[in-house]
Structures are given as C-alpha cells and as structure tokens.
Design a protein around this motif. Structure first.
Motif, PDB file in Angstrom:
ATOM      1  N   PHE A  27       0.844  -1.197   0.000  1.00 18.62           N
ATOM      2  CA  PHE A  27       0.000   0.000   0.000  1.00 18.62           C
ATOM      3  C   PHE A  27       0.880   1.249   0.000  1.00 18.62           C
ATOM      4  O   PHE A  27       1.915   1.282   0.679  1.00 18.62           O
ATOM      5  CB  PHE A  27      -0.854   0.092   1.277  1.00 18.62           C
ATOM      6  N   PHE A  28       0.418   2.292  -0.693  1.00 23.86           N
ATOM      7  CA  PHE A  28       0.989   3.635  -0.557  1.00 23.86           C
ATOM      8  C   PHE A  28      -0.105   4.485   0.078  1.00 23.86           C
ATOM      9  O   PHE A  28      -1.180   4.659  -0.502  1.00 23.86           O
ATOM     10  CB  PHE A  28       1.382   4.185  -1.927  1.00 23.86           C
ATOM     11  N   ILE A  29       0.155   4.966   1.297  1.00 27.88           N
ATOM     12  CA  ILE A  29      -0.871   5.663   2.088  1.00 27.88           C
ATOM     13  C   ILE A  29      -0.558   7.153   2.124  1.00 27.88           C
ATOM     14  O   ILE A  29       0.566   7.547   2.435  1.00 27.88           O
ATOM     15  CB  ILE A  29      -0.920   5.111   3.528  1.00 27.88           C
ATOM     16  N   GLU A  30      -1.572   7.966   1.804  1.00 29.58           N
ATOM     17  CA  GLU A  30      -1.412   9.422   1.836  1.00 29.58           C
ATOM     18  C   GLU A  30      -2.432  10.048   2.773  1.00 29.58           C
ATOM     19  O   GLU A  30      -3.603   9.690   2.760  1.00 29.58           O
ATOM     20  CB  GLU A  30      -1.654  10.007   0.436  1.00 29.58           C
ATOM     21  N   THR A  31      -1.968  10.988   3.591  1.00 31.15           N
ATOM     22  CA  THR A  31      -2.866  11.854   4.366  1.00 31.15           C
ATOM     23  C   THR A  31      -2.472  13.298   4.045  1.00 31.15           C
ATOM     24  O   THR A  31      -1.563  13.529   3.241  1.00 31.15           O
ATOM     25  CB  THR A  31      -2.712  11.613   5.879  1.00 31.15           C
ATOM     26  N   GLY A  32      -3.116  14.245   4.689  1.00 26.43           N
ATOM     27  CA  GLY A  32      -2.754  15.647   4.476  1.00 26.43           C
ATOM     28  C   GLY A  32      -1.328  15.944   4.883  1.00 26.43           C
ATOM     29  O   GLY A  32      -0.698  16.870   4.366  1.00 26.43           O
ATOM     30  N   CYS A  33      -0.787  15.129   5.813  1.00 27.78           N
ATOM     31  CA  CYS A  33       0.544  15.402   6.370  1.00 27.78           C
ATOM     32  C   CYS A  33       1.629  14.419   5.956  1.00 27.78           C
ATOM     33  O   CYS A  33       2.813  14.753   6.011  1.00 27.78           O
ATOM     34  CB  CYS A  33       0.484  15.391   7.901  1.00 27.78           C
ATOM     35  N   SER A  34       1.248  13.205   5.593  1.00 29.12           N
ATOM     36  CA  SER A  34       2.261  12.140   5.449  1.00 29.12           C
ATOM     37  C   SER A  34       2.043  11.276   4.223  1.00 29.12           C
ATOM     38  O   SER A  34       0.918  11.136   3.730  1.00 29.12           O
ATOM     39  CB  SER A  34       2.232  11.220   6.681  1.00 29.12           C
ATOM     40  N   ARG A  35       3.151  10.676   3.785  1.00 28.44           N
ATOM     41  CA  ARG A  35       3.109   9.636   2.746  1.00 28.44           C
ATOM     42  C   ARG A  35       3.874   8.434   3.288  1.00 28.44           C
ATOM     43  O   ARG A  35       5.013   8.568   3.739  1.00 28.44           O
ATOM     44  CB  ARG A  35       3.774  10.118   1.452  1.00 28.44           C
ATOM     45  N   VAL A  36       3.233   7.276   3.220  1.00 29.03           N
ATOM     46  CA  VAL A  36       3.775   6.088   3.878  1.00 29.03           C
ATOM     47  C   VAL A  36       3.707   4.900   2.922  1.00 29.03           C
ATOM     48  O   VAL A  36       2.686   4.677   2.267  1.00 29.03           O
ATOM     49  CB  VAL A  36       2.961   5.768   5.158  1.00 29.03           C
ATOM     50  N   LEU A  37       4.791   4.117   2.869  1.00 23.26           N
ATOM     51  CA  LEU A  37       4.780   2.844   2.148  1.00 23.26           C
ATOM     52  C   LEU A  37       4.562   1.738   3.174  1.00 23.26           C
ATOM     53  O   LEU A  37       5.348   1.586   4.106  1.00 23.26           O
ATOM     54  CB  LEU A  37       6.110   2.631   1.421  1.00 23.26           C
ATOM     55  N   CYS A  38       3.495   0.970   3.000  1.00 15.86           N
ATOM     56  CA  CYS A  38       3.174  -0.138   3.906  1.00 15.86           C
ATOM     57  C   CYS A  38       3.336  -1.451   3.147  1.00 15.86           C
ATOM     58  O   CYS A  38       2.545  -1.741   2.237  1.00 15.86           O
ATOM     59  CB  CYS A  38       1.752   0.011   4.427  1.00 15.86           C
ATOM     60  N   ASP A  39       4.353  -2.197   3.478  1.00 19.72           N
ATOM     61  CA  ASP A  39       4.671  -3.494   2.871  1.00 19.72           C
ATOM     62  C   ASP A  39       5.138  -3.349   1.423  1.00 19.72           C
ATOM     63  O   ASP A  39       4.860  -2.367   0.756  1.00 19.72           O
ATOM     64  CB  ASP A  39       3.506  -4.480   2.975  1.00 19.72           C
ATOM     65  N   MET A  40       5.864  -4.364   0.955  1.00 22.80           N
ATOM     66  CA  MET A  40       6.548  -4.290  -0.344  1.00 22.80           C
ATOM     67  C   MET A  40       6.286  -5.518  -1.200  1.00 22.80           C
ATOM     68  O   MET A  40       7.102  -5.856  -2.063  1.00 22.80           O
ATOM     69  CB  MET A  40       8.057  -4.126  -0.124  1.00 22.80           C
ATOM     70  N   GLY A  41       5.156  -6.213  -0.977  1.00 23.76           N
ATOM     71  CA  GLY A  41       4.820  -7.346  -1.814  1.00 23.76           C
ATOM     72  C   GLY A  41       5.846  -8.465  -1.751  1.00 23.76           C
ATOM     73  O   GLY A  41       6.690  -8.521  -0.857  1.00 23.76           O
ATOM     74  N   ALA A  42       5.771  -9.376  -2.732  1.00 29.83           N
ATOM     75  CA  ALA A  42       6.643 -10.547  -2.756  1.00 29.83           C
ATOM     76  C   ALA A  42       7.894 -10.327  -3.606  1.00 29.83           C
ATOM     77  O   ALA A  42       8.816 -11.140  -3.592  1.00 29.83           O
ATOM     78  CB  ALA A  42       5.868 -11.746  -3.296  1.00 29.83           C
ATOM     79  N   SER A  43       7.924  -9.228  -4.382  1.00 26.72           N
ATOM     80  CA  SER A  43       9.032  -8.990  -5.310  1.00 26.72           C
ATOM     81  C   SER A  43       9.132  -7.485  -5.570  1.00 26.72           C
ATOM     82  O   SER A  43       8.474  -6.689  -4.898  1.00 26.72           O
ATOM     83  CB  SER A  43       8.767  -9.725  -6.628  1.00 26.72           C
ATOM     84  N   GLU A  44       9.928  -7.141  -6.582  1.00 29.40           N
ATOM     85  CA  GLU A  44      10.088  -5.711  -6.918  1.00 29.40           C
ATOM     86  C   GLU A  44       8.912  -5.164  -7.737  1.00 29.40           C
ATOM     87  O   GLU A  44       8.907  -3.985  -8.082  1.00 29.40           O
ATOM     88  CB  GLU A  44      11.409  -5.507  -7.676  1.00 29.40           C
TER      89      GLU A  44
END
Length: 277
Positions: A27-44
């Motif tokens: 997931f790529f999570i966006e709020t008004g203040c932050s951008r966050v990468l949550c987990d990176m799947g099984a590969s690139e």
C-alpha cells in the motif's frame, strides 16, 4: 482530512491490465501530512506498479512492514537498494525468527531475506513495543486476544534458535491512523484476528471511534469458510457495527463472496485500486 490508500500490489489483477499482480500486498498511504509505504509485496513488482500509477516512492516519509512473511517483505531488499535514506519500521522479532508455511503440502520457507538486517541496519527501526511514528500514525502490536483468530494460522510456524513452534504472530504490527472521523486501521494480514487488532489500536491510541479497517483478513478458503466468515461477521457487528471494511490479499475468493453477501459495509480491493476513507 481523508486517508487515501493506493493498492500498489494485491493477489488479484485490477482494471489496469498493465499493472502486475502477485500473491502479496503493498500500500501507498497518503494523508494531508504524510506519505507512507506499507509493505513491499513478494518482489520488486510494486515499484514498477507505483511508477505506472504516478506515485513517487522516493517522496515517502517512512516505510512500514506489517509482519515477517515474504509476500510482504519480498520487495524490501529492492526498496532499500533503490530508494534513499528513509527509515523502515518493523518488529524486532523479524530479525531473529524464520517463518514457514505448510498450507500447500510441503513446508516452505516464507521468511524475510536475512541479509537486509546486516546490509541496511542503519535504515531499519526494530520495534520492541507499540509506538507513535508520527502524531497521526501509530505502529501497534496486538495485545488483545479475546476474539477469534484466523483458522488458517494453523499452517504457519516460526523457528527461533532452531526451535520450531506454531507462529504466535508476535511479529505482526498494524498501522493506526488518527483521523477526524475516527481511526483508520491498516492491517495487512490480520493473523492476530481483526477484532483483536482493532481493539489493540483503540487501546494504544486512546481513540475509541473506528471509521475504517483496510487489509487482508486471512480467511482461507476451505470447508470451514462459511462458519468462519459467519463468526467473524457476528463479532464485527457486535463490536463495530458501523465500520467500513476494505479487504483483499489473503482473504479467499469464497470468503470474499460470503462477506459481501452479509450485511456489513464491505468492499473488495484489487491491484491498482485507490481507497478513500
């Protein structure tokens, strides 16, 4: 302030045929203040999908790993090699444990690539306990165990110092996001049980209102699916009757159908989807 969750990769293909899919989640999570990468799947693959979706992974504030299984950490070495200096938050236990699945007959190693703990130790923040990462994002360990956990956990084990045992998922973290509407709980696989996880997030953040839950439910398809889904739905209706639920990844296709047919507010996500909550 809306939370926007871009599904960089999921088990299921989405509407955009150019995007790749795999058994994994990012997931790529966006709020008004932050951008966050949550987990990176099984590969690139999540990296090329992000690029096709117009998402700049170098612009994140931090990255987060939900638990130590390879369908969530397989792309971690590629992320660390490709993108600069941002910290990655994950459980300390992942650095000490090996993980195995016996679900499809033979025992498979589903551990996180060990080399990252040596080659990138300056980037990895190994968490011993729940903590606030920013004023709106908390990484939360599950400390409530009074509600059901997925039956599929029975196929999963861990090995510590050569000793193997059933996985107790002490390495699993969820993200609790504070919003004006209440908490948005992001729980990639929910091995600890979704209701336990939500309650743990409420307890840690001090926020009793929960607006939405986003993640896999680990309801694996089998003879028990109907009864397991029924029990889950009844618990959810009792504890969080107004919650919005977005699920995909490790929720089986039969389980998804059963969930959608019951009177909870449930939507199914796929690769490339954008969830706004």
């Amino acid at each position: 302030d809306m939370v926007k969750i871009n599904v960089l990769i999921d088990d299921q293909p989405g509407d955009d045929a150019v995007l790749e899919h795999e058994h994994g989640l990012s997931f790529f999570i966006e709020t008004g203040c932050s951008r966050v990468l949550c987990d990176m799947g099984a590969s690139e693959k999540f990296i090329s999908n992000a690029s096709r979706m117009g998402i700049d992974l170098s612009a994140i504030d931090f990255a987060f790993v939900s638990h130590g299984h390879a369908d969530h950490t397989g792309g971690l070495p590629d992320y660390l090699r490709t993108f600069g200096e941002k910290k990655v938050y994950l459980s300390e236990q992942i650095s000490k444990e090996m993980y195995f699945s016996s679900r499809r007959g033979s025992r498979r190693d589903i551990s996180t690539e060990r080399s990252v703990f040596e080659s990138h130790q300056d980037r990895l923040v190994l968490l011993k306990e729940s903590c606030w990462i920013t004023p709106e994002f908390a990484a939360v360990y599950t400390d409530v165990h009074e509600h059901s956990q997925p039956l599929g956990n029975a196929y999963l084990s861990k090995e510590v110092y050569g000793e193997e045992s059933l996985d107790d998922f002490g390495h699993e973290l969820s993200l609790a996001v504070l919003t004006p509407k209440g908490l948005v709980v992001v729980s990639s696989c929910s091995h600890g049980g979704a209701v336990n996880i939500i309650k743990s997030c409420c307890r840690f953040t001090g926020m009793p209102r929960v607006y939405a839950f986003v993640g896999g439910l680990h309801l694996v398809d089998g003879e028990q699916t109907t009864s397991e889904v029924e029990a889950f739905v009844n618990e959810m209706k009792t504890e969080y009757p107004d919650i919005k639920i977005y699920t995909g990844h490790c929720t089986g296709e039969l389980a998804k159908q059963e969930l959608v047919n019951r009177s909870l507010d449930i939507r199914i996500f796929k690769t490339g989807d954008v969830i706004e909550c």
